[in-house]
Design a protein around this motif. Structure first.
Motif, PDB file in Angstrom:
ATOM      1  N   LEU A 181      58.395  29.915  63.662  1.00 15.97           N
ATOM      2  CA  LEU A 181      57.627  28.763  64.461  1.00 15.97           C
ATOM      3  C   LEU A 181      56.752  29.016  65.357  1.00 15.97           C
ATOM      4  O   LEU A 181      55.664  28.665  65.440  1.00 15.97           O
ATOM      5  CB  LEU A 181      58.414  27.731  64.534  1.00 15.97           C
ATOM      6  CG  LEU A 181      58.027  26.225  64.951  1.00 15.97           C
ATOM      7  CD1 LEU A 181      57.242  25.626  63.832  1.00 15.97           C
ATOM      8  CD2 LEU A 181      59.134  25.613  65.361  1.00 15.97           C
ATOM      9  N   ALA A 189      53.803  25.118  68.072  1.00  9.76           N
ATOM     10  CA  ALA A 189      54.289  24.104  66.855  1.00  9.76           C
ATOM     11  C   ALA A 189      55.674  23.322  67.437  1.00  9.76           C
ATOM     12  O   ALA A 189      56.416  24.237  67.919  1.00  9.76           O
ATOM     13  CB  ALA A 189      54.217  24.688  65.906  1.00  9.76           C
ATOM     14  N   ALA A 203      58.650  22.317  61.995  1.00 11.16           N
ATOM     15  CA  ALA A 203      58.063  22.744  60.744  1.00 11.16           C
ATOM     16  C   ALA A 203      58.889  22.534  59.475  1.00 11.16           C
ATOM     17  O   ALA A 203      60.443  22.309  59.849  1.00 11.16           O
ATOM     18  CB  ALA A 203      57.773  24.274  60.508  1.00 11.16           C
ATOM     19  N   PHE A 227      60.592  26.754  59.260  1.00 10.44           N
ATOM     20  CA  PHE A 227      59.334  27.583  58.730  1.00 10.44           C
ATOM     21  C   PHE A 227      60.049  28.952  58.052  1.00 10.44           C
ATOM     22  O   PHE A 227      60.618  29.719  58.776  1.00 10.44           O
ATOM     23  CB  PHE A 227      58.616  28.054  60.061  1.00 10.44           C
ATOM     24  CG  PHE A 227      57.543  29.068  59.414  1.00 10.44           C
ATOM     25  CD1 PHE A 227      56.365  28.501  58.964  1.00 10.44           C
ATOM     26  CD2 PHE A 227      57.663  30.364  59.685  1.00 10.44           C
ATOM     27  CE1 PHE A 227      55.304  29.493  58.425  1.00 10.44           C
ATOM     28  CE2 PHE A 227      56.336  31.111  59.034  1.00 10.44           C
ATOM     29  CZ  PHE A 227      55.524  30.739  58.460  1.00 10.44           C
ATOM     30  N   LEU A 230      53.388  21.968  59.467  1.00  5.97           N
ATOM     31  CA  LEU A 230      53.528  21.945  60.728  1.00  5.97           C
ATOM     32  C   LEU A 230      53.411  20.875  61.783  1.00  5.97           C
ATOM     33  O   LEU A 230      52.373  20.099  61.420  1.00  5.97           O
ATOM     34  CB  LEU A 230      52.663  23.205  61.360  1.00  5.97           C
ATOM     35  CG  LEU A 230      52.958  24.645  60.767  1.00  5.97           C
ATOM     36  CD1 LEU A 230      51.791  25.388  61.216  1.00  5.97           C
ATOM     37  CD2 LEU A 230      54.220  25.360  61.101  1.00  5.97           C
TER      38      LEU A 230
END
Length: 161
Positions: free
Chosen positions: A91, A107, A110, A118, A130
């Motif tokens: 991420l 970010a 996610a 992620f 995201l």
């Protein structure tokens, strides 16, 4: 006390070195080791993956509270990722470039195929969303302009407009 002055100068030198490393070096390195640029609506293909920005949205109401004196916008970017190679991206490798904000924003969270985190699976195509929190001064009345999504591994810049 010349030794005291010399020690003070050394400490200042170390501090200046740290500041240069933190703030001046990243933009310099970005310009030297450039990112692959992907135009809005185009797809990145390389390094064993195919990545496309499918949608960009700004929540009509903030999903949380802004810091004092700031206004908050919540941004969601949906990606389609086909991952055909082992990938240690996280991420933290995703940042958002916003007009009028000097530093790219990391970010905040996610989701991959609806699951938190992620984690694009190897050998499959997945949908990754995201989320970013954008804070600007309350006095800033300009419309929010999202310029680009940046990936650090591999180095890619996805234009958003």
């Amino acid at each position: 006390s010349g030794a005291g002055a010399l020690n003070a100068l050394k400490k200042i030198g170390v501090l200046v070195g740290i500041m240069v490393g933190l703030y001046a070096l990243p933009p310099i390195l970005r310009s030297i080791y450039g990112e692959k640029k992907v135009a809005a609506g185009e797809t990145f293909e390389g390094d064993g993956r195919i990545i496309a920005v499918e949608a960009v949205g700004i929540a009509s109401e903030p999903l949380g509270d802004a810091s004092p004196g700031m206004q908050r916008s919540d941004v969601a970017i949906r990606l389609r990722i086909t991952n055909n190679k082992t990938w240690d991206a996280t991420l933290a490798d995703w940042t958002l470039e916003v007009a009028g904000i000097e530093n790219w924003l990391p970010a905040a969270s996610a989701a991959t195929d609806g699951e938190p985190g992620f984690a694009p699976p190897l050998g499959k195509t997945s949908t990754v969303e995201l989320r970013f929190v954008v804070e600007r001064p309350e006095s800033d009345t300009r419309p929010l302009r999202l310029e680009a999504l940046h990936l650090a591994n591999p180095r890619v810049r996805f234009a958003l407009e």
